[in-house]
Motif scaffolding. Structure first.
Motif, PDB file in Angstrom:
ATOM      1  N   MET A   1     -17.914  41.528 -15.650  1.00 50.51           N
ATOM      2  CA  MET A   1     -16.838  41.823 -14.740  1.00 50.51           C
ATOM      3  C   MET A   1     -17.412  41.899 -13.337  1.00 50.51           C
ATOM      4  O   MET A   1     -18.510  42.391 -13.140  1.00 50.51           O
ATOM      5  N   ALA A   2     -16.710  41.374 -12.388  1.00 49.24           N
ATOM      6  CA  ALA A   2     -17.153  41.443 -11.001  1.00 49.24           C
ATOM      7  C   ALA A   2     -16.996  42.869 -10.478  1.00 49.24           C
ATOM      8  O   ALA A   2     -16.322  43.696 -11.070  1.00 49.24           O
ATOM      9  N   ILE A   3     -17.629  43.109  -9.353  1.00 52.64           N
ATOM     10  CA  ILE A   3     -17.501  44.378  -8.646  1.00 52.64           C
ATOM     11  C   ILE A   3     -16.534  44.149  -7.489  1.00 52.64           C
ATOM     12  O   ILE A   3     -16.476  43.066  -6.911  1.00 52.64           O
ATOM     13  N   ILE A   4     -15.781  45.177  -7.147  1.00 53.62           N
ATOM     14  CA  ILE A   4     -14.855  45.115  -6.018  1.00 53.62           C
ATOM     15  C   ILE A   4     -15.189  46.269  -5.072  1.00 53.62           C
ATOM     16  O   ILE A   4     -15.682  47.309  -5.502  1.00 53.62           O
ATOM     17  N   ILE A   5     -14.928  46.047  -3.793  1.00 56.13           N
ATOM     18  CA  ILE A   5     -15.096  47.105  -2.794  1.00 56.13           C
ATOM     19  C   ILE A   5     -13.717  47.670  -2.496  1.00 56.13           C
ATOM     20  O   ILE A   5     -12.821  46.934  -2.079  1.00 56.13           O
ATOM     21  N   THR A   6     -13.557  48.953  -2.725  1.00 55.25           N
ATOM     22  CA  THR A   6     -12.244  49.592  -2.533  1.00 55.25           C
ATOM     23  C   THR A   6     -11.993  49.905  -1.064  1.00 55.25           C
ATOM     24  O   THR A   6     -12.894  49.798  -0.218  1.00 55.25           O
ATOM     25  N   ASP A   7     -10.770  50.336  -0.786  1.00 51.74           N
ATOM     26  CA  ASP A   7     -10.416  50.644   0.606  1.00 51.74           C
ATOM     27  C   ASP A   7     -11.025  51.943   1.112  1.00 51.74           C
ATOM     28  O   ASP A   7     -10.799  52.325   2.259  1.00 51.74           O
ATOM     29  N   GLU A   8     -11.835  52.611   0.289  1.00 51.58           N
ATOM     30  CA  GLU A   8     -12.607  53.761   0.769  1.00 51.58           C
ATOM     31  C   GLU A   8     -13.846  53.311   1.560  1.00 51.58           C
ATOM     32  O   GLU A   8     -14.568  54.134   2.128  1.00 51.58           O
ATOM     33  N   CYS A   9     -14.097  52.010   1.598  1.00 53.80           N
ATOM     34  CA  CYS A   9     -15.257  51.454   2.308  1.00 53.80           C
ATOM     35  C   CYS A   9     -15.263  51.915   3.769  1.00 53.80           C
ATOM     36  O   CYS A   9     -14.233  51.892   4.442  1.00 53.80           O
ATOM     37  N   ILE A  10     -16.443  52.329   4.238  1.00 52.44           N
ATOM     38  CA  ILE A  10     -16.583  52.772   5.630  1.00 52.44           C
ATOM     39  C   ILE A  10     -17.234  51.690   6.495  1.00 52.44           C
ATOM     40  O   ILE A  10     -17.635  51.947   7.626  1.00 52.44           O
ATOM     41  N   ASN A  11     -17.373  50.467   5.941  1.00 52.81           N
ATOM     42  CA  ASN A  11     -17.939  49.322   6.663  1.00 52.81           C
ATOM     43  C   ASN A  11     -19.347  49.590   7.175  1.00 52.81           C
ATOM     44  O   ASN A  11     -19.725  49.155   8.260  1.00 52.81           O
ATOM     45  N   CYS A  12     -20.148  50.297   6.374  1.00 46.34           N
ATOM     46  CA  CYS A  12     -21.519  50.599   6.801  1.00 46.34           C
ATOM     47  C   CYS A  12     -22.446  49.396   6.647  1.00 46.34           C
ATOM     48  O   CYS A  12     -23.470  49.318   7.311  1.00 46.34           O
ATOM     49  N   GLY A  13     -22.104  48.468   5.740  1.00 47.82           N
ATOM     50  CA  GLY A  13     -22.908  47.271   5.554  1.00 47.82           C
ATOM     51  C   GLY A  13     -24.124  47.433   4.671  1.00 47.82           C
ATOM     52  O   GLY A  13     -24.907  46.496   4.524  1.00 47.82           O
ATOM     53  N   ALA A  14     -24.318  48.582   4.057  1.00 49.18           N
ATOM     54  CA  ALA A  14     -25.499  48.811   3.214  1.00 49.18           C
ATOM     55  C   ALA A  14     -25.540  47.864   2.021  1.00 49.18           C
ATOM     56  O   ALA A  14     -26.614  47.468   1.567  1.00 49.18           O
ATOM     57  N   CYS A  15     -24.398  47.482   1.507  1.00 46.89           N
ATOM     58  CA  CYS A  15     -24.323  46.648   0.303  1.00 46.89           C
ATOM     59  C   CYS A  15     -24.705  45.192   0.542  1.00 46.89           C
ATOM     60  O   CYS A  15     -25.326  44.559  -0.316  1.00 46.89           O
ATOM     61  N   GLU A  16     -24.338  44.659   1.675  1.00 44.37           N
ATOM     62  CA  GLU A  16     -24.470  43.217   1.921  1.00 44.37           C
ATOM     63  C   GLU A  16     -25.884  42.675   1.691  1.00 44.37           C
ATOM     64  O   GLU A  16     -26.057  41.695   0.954  1.00 44.37           O
ATOM     65  N   PRO A  17     -26.930  43.249   2.273  1.00 44.68           N
ATOM     66  CA  PRO A  17     -28.263  42.679   2.070  1.00 44.68           C
ATOM     67  C   PRO A  17     -28.827  42.894   0.662  1.00 44.68           C
ATOM     68  O   PRO A  17     -29.808  42.248   0.286  1.00 44.68           O
ATOM     69  N   GLU A  18     -28.205  43.760  -0.121  1.00 45.32           N
ATOM     70  CA  GLU A  18     -28.702  44.051  -1.469  1.00 45.32           C
ATOM     71  C   GLU A  18     -28.252  43.030  -2.508  1.00 45.32           C
ATOM     72  O   GLU A  18     -28.815  42.965  -3.592  1.00 45.32           O
ATOM     73  N   CYS A  19     -27.253  42.233  -2.196  1.00 45.79           N
ATOM     74  CA  CYS A  19     -26.678  41.304  -3.172  1.00 45.79           C
ATOM     75  C   CYS A  19     -27.563  40.072  -3.354  1.00 45.79           C
ATOM     76  O   CYS A  19     -27.747  39.297  -2.421  1.00 45.79           O
ATOM     77  N   PRO A  20     -28.103  39.861  -4.567  1.00 47.27           N
ATOM     78  CA  PRO A  20     -28.967  38.713  -4.801  1.00 47.27           C
ATOM     79  C   PRO A  20     -28.215  37.385  -4.840  1.00 47.27           C
ATOM     80  O   PRO A  20     -28.843  36.315  -4.790  1.00 47.27           O
ATOM     81  N   ASN A  21     -26.897  37.425  -4.908  1.00 43.16           N
ATOM     82  CA  ASN A  21     -26.088  36.203  -4.945  1.00 43.16           C
ATOM     83  C   ASN A  21     -25.398  35.901  -3.621  1.00 43.16           C
ATOM     84  O   ASN A  21     -24.656  34.936  -3.521  1.00 43.16           O
ATOM     85  N   THR A  22     -25.629  36.731  -2.611  1.00 43.88           N
ATOM     86  CA  THR A  22     -24.916  36.628  -1.342  1.00 43.88           C
ATOM     87  C   THR A  22     -23.419  36.536  -1.613  1.00 43.88           C
ATOM     88  O   THR A  22     -22.728  35.652  -1.114  1.00 43.88           O
ATOM     89  N   ALA A  23     -22.910  37.452  -2.426  1.00 42.92           N
ATOM     90  CA  ALA A  23     -21.493  37.488  -2.775  1.00 42.92           C
ATOM     91  C   ALA A  23     -20.725  38.478  -1.919  1.00 42.92           C
ATOM     92  O   ALA A  23     -19.509  38.564  -2.025  1.00 42.92           O
TER      93      ALA A  23
END
Length: 117
Positions: free
Chosen positions: A1-23
């Protein structure tokens, strides 16, 4: 199952560089299947859809970081757990019930985007 980012996101950007698939992309940013993968040109995705890996795709969200379900493998083949969820300070990276996949399907998607060689 894919992961989704909910609307609680604070747009900190911590997740983006961690994704090995650039998803993971910042809100309003276009995305491409080729980003962070070995895909290029016309390809048939594991789900049977034919796409141009080089063509810009519409953002899934204009306001928050988002995850492209076709590229998300829950980090299978790379890590023991989804890295976006591991680093998210507000726990807004959660399983996406709209995109349920088995571990075998996720691993096949990972091998498709990152073939050996």
């Amino acid at each position: 199952m894919a992961i989704i980012i909910t609307d609680e996101c604070i747009n900190c950007g911590a997740c983006e560089p961690e994704c090995p698939n650039t998803a993971i992309y910042e809100g309003a940013d276009d995305w491409r299947y080729r980003d962070g993968t070995r895909l290029k040109g016309k390809v048939v995705l594991p789900n049977g859809n034919e796409v141009d890996a080089d063509e810009a795709q519409e953002p899934i969200s204009d306001e928050l970081y988002y995850i492209v379900p076709d590229k998300c493998t829950e980090c299978k083949g790379f890590h023991d757990e989804p890295q976006c969820a591991a680093v998210c300070p507000v726990d807004c990276c959660v399983p996406d019930d709209a995109h349920v996949e088995t571990e075998d399907e996720l691993l096949a998607k990972q091998r498709f985007m990152h073939p050996e060689g």
